[in-house]
Design a protein around this motif. Sequence first.
Motif, short mmCIF file in Angstrom:
data_model
loop_
_atom_site.label_atom_id
_atom_site.label_comp_id
_atom_site.label_asym_id
_atom_site.label_seq_id
_atom_site.Cartn_x
_atom_site.Cartn_y
_atom_site.Cartn_z
N ALA A 194 -8.36 -1.55 -7.49
CA ALA A 194 -8.59 -0.18 -7.58
C ALA A 194 -7.44 0.57 -6.96
O ALA A 194 -6.85 1.44 -7.75
N VAL A 195 -7.15 0.55 -5.75
CA VAL A 195 -6.28 1.21 -5.00
C VAL A 195 -4.80 0.88 -5.67
O VAL A 195 -3.88 1.86 -5.72
N GLY A 196 -4.59 -0.42 -6.24
CA GLY A 196 -3.33 -0.84 -6.50
C GLY A 196 -2.91 -0.18 -7.90
O GLY A 196 -1.68 0.34 -8.08
N ALA A 197 -3.98 -0.05 -8.76
CA ALA A 197 -3.91 0.24 -10.04
C ALA A 197 -3.81 1.74 -10.12
O ALA A 197 -2.99 2.46 -10.74
N TYR A 198 -4.58 2.43 -9.11
CA TYR A 198 -4.52 4.14 -9.21
C TYR A 198 -3.16 4.45 -8.69
O TYR A 198 -2.55 5.43 -9.01
N TRP A 199 -2.61 3.76 -7.55
CA TRP A 199 -0.94 3.98 -7.15
C TRP A 199 -0.26 3.80 -8.00
O TRP A 199 0.80 4.63 -8.33
N TYR A 200 -0.23 2.70 -8.99
CA TYR A 200 0.71 2.34 -9.88
C TYR A 200 0.74 3.28 -11.22
O TYR A 200 1.81 3.58 -11.84
#
Length: 281
Positions: free
Chosen positions: A261-267
């Motif tokens: 979730a963190v990686g997808a939101y950041w990207y």
Amino acid sequence: MTEKPKDTTEPSAAQRSTPTMAEQSAVSSTGRGVSSPFDSPTEQFPRLSKDVPRTDDELGLDPGPDVPSVGADTPTYAYASIPPAANAPSDTGRLRRRNGESRRGTLDLGLFLLRLIVGGTFVYHGLQKLTGWFHGPGLDGTRDMMDNGGWDHPTLSAILVTVGELGGGALLVLGLATPLAAGAILAVILDAWAWKQGMIPGFQYNAGVKSGVELESILAGAAAVIILTGPGRLAFDRNRGWATRPFAGSFVVLLLAVAAAVGAYWYLHGGNPFTGIGPFD
């Protein structure tokens, strides 16, 4: 002509009928007549012509392997310990339930209802985004919504959120690949939480406002609970270890879902959803 004298050595009839002393003794000791020297206990048995064999060599036997004698340097044991037999493999869950070893009461029913509510909610929203049912925006409307919401890759974002909601929700209802299904739902709802929370500075929990994250918080917590508890026995995963006895793997899936979730939101979106909250001012 003179008569020859009678042979005085010939026993008379009376003498022939009278038994000897040895015969009287044998008769009196055995109570019956004597027919052989072995019938009389007072008679001496004849000596055997050959000695009776007493050793293995005389009998012609194989002496076998040498057995070491127990000496001062030879370890001795007070007793021989025999390891216990291995326990028979336990039967399926049916045998355990019959023996009363794992009584779960209404736990499996409660987990099934939790999966049904959470998974059904995501199936509902997934169908809105994919097909436009239930007054939904459809796939094109979802893409436009993501574009207006500040997502850098609106098409990819629309596909990911639709697949996560519809596929993860359906698998969660069935109880199939439950950890992965609940992990996908958790990642999707955490990104939705971050998106709504970042619309306005400050903590937006009130469900009465557009940017409130109350519903998202409840759904995220329920997805995390299912990851940690497993789907229960009323699921297609009922024979899996994570269905009734989840352990370290559940924590791994939970951490991976948060990381995704963190990686997808950041990207896909960027920005800080905690702007205006405490130290994030």
